[in-house]
Motif scaffolding. Structure first.
Motif, short mmCIF file in Angstrom:
data_model
loop_
_atom_site.label_atom_id
_atom_site.label_comp_id
_atom_site.label_asym_id
_atom_site.label_seq_id
_atom_site.Cartn_x
_atom_site.Cartn_y
_atom_site.Cartn_z
N LEU A 270 -27.25 -89.18 42.47
CA LEU A 270 -28.22 -89.48 44.33
C LEU A 270 -27.77 -88.35 45.14
O LEU A 270 -27.10 -87.26 45.72
CB LEU A 270 -28.27 -90.32 44.95
CG LEU A 270 -28.11 -91.51 44.76
CD1 LEU A 270 -27.59 -93.16 45.66
CD2 LEU A 270 -29.56 -91.86 44.15
N TYR A 303 -34.40 -91.17 37.88
CA TYR A 303 -33.47 -92.05 37.51
C TYR A 303 -33.68 -92.22 35.49
O TYR A 303 -32.08 -92.71 35.09
CB TYR A 303 -33.79 -93.32 38.13
CG TYR A 303 -32.99 -94.03 39.12
CD1 TYR A 303 -31.71 -94.13 39.24
CD2 TYR A 303 -33.80 -93.16 40.47
CE1 TYR A 303 -31.57 -94.89 40.39
CE2 TYR A 303 -33.46 -93.25 41.95
CZ TYR A 303 -32.22 -94.09 42.11
OH TYR A 303 -31.35 -94.54 43.01
N ASP A 342 -30.78 -101.07 29.75
CA ASP A 342 -31.70 -101.49 31.24
C ASP A 342 -31.85 -102.91 31.46
O ASP A 342 -31.65 -103.44 32.47
CB ASP A 342 -32.28 -99.65 31.64
CG ASP A 342 -31.66 -98.87 31.52
OD1 ASP A 342 -30.69 -98.55 32.02
OD2 ASP A 342 -32.44 -98.23 30.33
N HIS A 369 -22.79 -105.13 36.43
CA HIS A 369 -23.11 -104.01 36.87
C HIS A 369 -24.93 -104.08 36.96
O HIS A 369 -26.29 -103.96 36.91
CB HIS A 369 -23.44 -103.46 35.78
CG HIS A 369 -21.90 -102.02 34.98
ND1 HIS A 369 -22.06 -101.07 36.49
CD2 HIS A 369 -21.05 -102.68 34.97
CE1 HIS A 369 -20.50 -100.95 36.07
NE2 HIS A 369 -20.14 -101.46 35.21
N ARG A 388 -30.12 -103.42 35.82
CA ARG A 388 -29.16 -102.92 36.06
C ARG A 388 -29.48 -103.26 37.22
O ARG A 388 -30.72 -102.86 38.06
CB ARG A 388 -29.21 -101.70 35.89
CG ARG A 388 -28.92 -101.29 34.46
CD ARG A 388 -28.79 -100.27 33.97
NE ARG A 388 -27.55 -99.25 34.68
CZ ARG A 388 -27.35 -97.24 34.63
NH1 ARG A 388 -27.78 -97.72 33.80
NH2 ARG A 388 -26.85 -97.31 35.33
N ARG A 389 -28.65 -103.48 38.74
CA ARG A 389 -28.88 -103.25 40.56
C ARG A 389 -29.02 -102.01 40.70
O ARG A 389 -29.83 -102.99 41.72
CB ARG A 389 -27.32 -103.60 40.05
CG ARG A 389 -26.60 -103.05 40.67
CD ARG A 389 -25.09 -103.33 41.14
NE ARG A 389 -23.68 -102.19 41.24
CZ ARG A 389 -23.19 -102.27 41.57
NH1 ARG A 389 -21.90 -103.04 41.10
NH2 ARG A 389 -21.88 -101.36 41.04
N ASP A 390 -28.80 -101.29 40.43
CA ASP A 390 -29.61 -100.11 40.81
C ASP A 390 -31.68 -99.78 40.88
O ASP A 390 -31.56 -98.84 41.24
CB ASP A 390 -28.79 -98.42 40.60
CG ASP A 390 -28.86 -98.41 39.37
OD1 ASP A 390 -29.08 -99.13 38.38
OD2 ASP A 390 -28.34 -96.85 38.56
N TRP A 393 -35.33 -101.81 42.88
CA TRP A 393 -36.18 -101.62 44.22
C TRP A 393 -37.29 -101.06 43.22
O TRP A 393 -38.34 -100.34 44.70
CB TRP A 393 -35.44 -100.24 44.92
CG TRP A 393 -34.04 -100.63 45.71
CD1 TRP A 393 -32.98 -100.12 44.88
CD2 TRP A 393 -33.91 -101.32 46.22
NE1 TRP A 393 -31.59 -101.15 45.66
CE2 TRP A 393 -32.40 -101.70 46.23
CE3 TRP A 393 -34.86 -102.44 47.41
CZ2 TRP A 393 -32.29 -102.51 47.74
CZ3 TRP A 393 -34.23 -102.46 48.63
CH2 TRP A 393 -32.22 -103.02 48.90
N GLY A 617 -35.76 -105.29 46.52
CA GLY A 617 -34.29 -105.88 45.77
C GLY A 617 -33.91 -107.18 45.95
O GLY A 617 -32.85 -107.78 45.76
#
Length: 654
Positions: A270, A303, A342, A369, A388-390, A393, A617
């Motif tokens: 990031l 990403y 993913d 994850h 995947r948790r990231d 969004w 999220g």
């Protein structure tokens, strides 16, 4: 005994001590010394070696003597002692040894160059102390009296003792003259003094980036501790575009590489966000090329540098068994390829009675994850979507719909379940189905397919990414990427003996002879079902029908023919958007008469707009916590069992 510079050793020692002890020099005397240095370097001739100090003073210019004014010494109270850190015994002993060693070197060195401390004392006179000067020892006084006739007149050995003021005037005059000579070019024939230390060659220019290497790599942003820019270009093929160094530099603000390097060492992936970018972001209206769009091209490139997402799609007919496999690692996390995907989408037909337990087992296997983005059920048809948790969004709201193909049945075992959402600017549709069973019921299965594409009402609120290519009569045309998987129940049009003989001839991967008799392959080639869909090449044995807990096909009296009933097919609006990476089954899971079938895909992504309903999220938090807790408990139990096993082992000596 005289020094190499021509002064007697005892006079020099006494004079140095008097200056160190507090012989006061006024400002005008210093100016006179500078003038003497200038005259000595230019007009005046250097004194000869061995000339007494009194004669040396006579050689000074008359102007210097006229400007030399002697002021009376006014004693001042001593300064308050400074608070210093108390030294330890080791430090005190080391200082004493060092002081003794330095003095010993200066005494034994004939050239007086061993001690840098001594050189400094000779090169520049010590500053006058505010305290009272300590008088010289008697022996030093006697030596100094013998060395200077002028001093003899003012010494106790002369006719009368001079007053304190005369002694102060005399000391000031001598020290001023001596300092001026030392600051000059030196005495003729004497050894030159050590000049200022200068490098042998010009120093290299200092770079703008003065960041410490240890500081920039303190957070270990990469394995080789390389610069972030070079590392990101090598690994990701890009540099952060929206918040790059050039934008920070061109914005008119104070900027250097040191600040950005320190920020990059803190944020490995990031990048730092400017306040201007945050102000310019609009989550209600977006554009494909907007720099602040959440679903825009910059976030997508950050990403997914290659704009491809890895997707795992699996189907399994569980036969309604209550018993779940002990380990799902071989099913969800195959060793080939090396990296996890993913997105994980698992569809189940005739699922176990405890659907929640099945989802907990999936979460436990995938680990912290991944999070459960959405799950839905239609009777005993289950579908779970893990991401995947990231990446949660960048998903829109998740929508689902169901279709029942057997209306009479009270238990919905046959039908379809669809889940759709938009990820960045690419819309996805996942359908799991259980078609009509029976070797000869091909037409019924085609009817199930047609009913599904017509009755599945998706999307609902999420806008279509390309409405001009959509059809109201076919749900699969309203999405960019469609994956359809399940127990389609298409069989092999061949008897059991022929199929067994082909399997025995090619027990491993060559199953092309079997696919000649596959009903689904022939119907898809005709275009009567799954129009526009594709299927990856099959290199695994038929997934149906096995004896439970064994690797043998049906040994009951029915002697059902092995078939490829469990399939995964896909279609895309754009050519070559979906690339099949792997298509296989999981033979180690034997709790059902079906073997799980899975496929790995690489799917191309496109940037999107922010004017879609976002999931913001959302995920199943309770399931996440339960799964992680179980995973931790399992690992602790495993370690405890290994410890008990080691402690209970007995070594016997024969």
């Amino acid at each position: 005994m005289s020094t190499p510079n021509g002064f007697p050793q005892h006079s020099r020692v006494c004079l140095t001590r008097s200056m160190e002890g507090g012989a006061v020099q006024d400002l005008q005397a210093k100016k006179a010394g500078k003038a003497a240095k200038k005259e000595a370097g230019g007009e005046g001739a250097p004194p000869k070696i061995g000339t007494p100090i009194s004669e040396t003073l006579k050689l000074l210019p008359e102007e210097l003597k006229a400007n030399m004014k002697i002021k009376s010494i006014t004693p001042r109270p001593p300064r308050k002692p400074r608070l210093e850190r108390a030294a330890s015994l080791d430090e005190k002993s080391w200082r004493k040894w060092r002081r003794f060693r330095t003095s010993q070197e200066s005494l034994t060195d004939p050239n007086e160059t061993s001690s840098s401390n001594g050189s400094l004392q000779e090169a520049s006179p010590s500053p006058p102390t505010r305290g009272r000067a300590s008088p010289c020892s008697p022996c030093c006084q006697q030596d100094s009296l013998h060395s200077s006739p002028d001093a003899l007149e003012a010494s106790p050995a002369g006719k009368s003792r001079a007053g304190a003021s005369d002694l102060g005037k005399r000391a000031s005059e001598i020290s001023s003259a001596f300092g001026g000579l030392l600051r000059g070019k030196g005495f003729a024939g004497g050894k030159p003094r050590l000049s200022q230390i200068m490098p042998a060659r010009p120093l290299p220019p200092m770079e703008l980036n003065v960041a410490s290497h240890s500081l920039r790599t303190a957070n270990r942003i990469d394995a080789d501790c390389l610069d972030y820019r070079h590392y990101s270009q090598h690994k990701f093929g890009r540099v952060s575009s929206s918040l790059s160094d050039s934008k920070l530099q061109g914005n008119g603000t104070l900027y250097d590489n040191c600040s950005t390097d320190s920020m990059k060492s803190t944020f490995s992936v990031l990048t730092p966000i400017r306040a201007k970018d945050v102000r310019g972001r609009s989550y209600l209206e977006g554009s494909l090329l907007a720099s602040g769009a959440l679903m825009g091209a910059e976030e997508l490139s950050r990403y997914f540098p290659d704009r491809n997402i890895g997707i795992f799609v699996a189907t399994w007919n569980m036969q309604g068994q209550k018993e779940l496999p002990v380990n799902l690692d071989d099913f969800l996390l195959p060793t080939d390829p090396d990296f996890a995907q993913d997105l994980y989408v698992i569809g189940v037909q005739e699922g176990c009675p405890d659907r929640r337990e099945w989802e907990i087992r999936l979460q436990e296997t995938l680990g912290p994850h991944y999070v459960l983005l959405h799950s839905a059920a239609h009777g005993v048809l289950y579908m779970s979507v893990f991401i995947r948790r990231d990446l949660i969004w960048f998903c829109s709201e998740v929508e689902y719909a169901t279709v029942t193909t057997r209306i009479v049945s009270q238990i919905k075992t046959k039908g379809a379940l669809g889940i759709c959402f938009t990820f960045f600017g690419t819309s996805f549709l996942f359908i799991t189905s259980h078609f009509t069973s029976g070797d000869s019921k091909v037409n019924e299965r085609k009817l199930d397919y047609n009913k599904t594409i017509q009755a599945l009402t998706l999307p609902k609120n999420v806008p279509d990414t390309n409405p001009y290519r959509s059809s109201s009569s076919d749900v699969t045309t309203r999405f960019d990427e469609v994956f359809w998987f399940g127990d389609f129940n298409f069989r092999l049009n061949k008897d059991r003996e022929t199929v067994d003989s082909i399997l025995n001839q090619n027990p491993d991967t060559d199953v092309s002879k079997l696919l000649v008799y596959d009903q689904l392959t022939s119907e898809m080639s005709r275009g009567s079902i799954f129009k526009g869909f594709q299927e990856a090449d099959i290199h695994f044995r038929p997934s149906y029908k096995f004896d439970i807990g064994k690797d043998s096909y049906d040994t009951t009296s029915k002697q059902r023919t092995p078939s490829y009933t469990d399939r995964v097919v896909f279609r895309s609006r754009y050519k070559d958007d979906i690339q099949a990476v792997k298509y296989s089954s999981c033979p180690v899971i034997k709790t059902s008469d079906h073997r799980p079938v899975f496929a790995l895909f690489r799917v191309k992504l496109r940037p999107g707009r922010d004017n879609i309903p976002l999931a913001a999220g959302q995920f199943d938090r309770d399931l996440y916590l339960i799964g992680i807790r179980r995973r931790t408990t399992r690992e602790l139990q495993k370690r405890l069992e290994q410890k008990d096993q080691r402690s209970s082992s007995i070594c016997s000596i024969s």
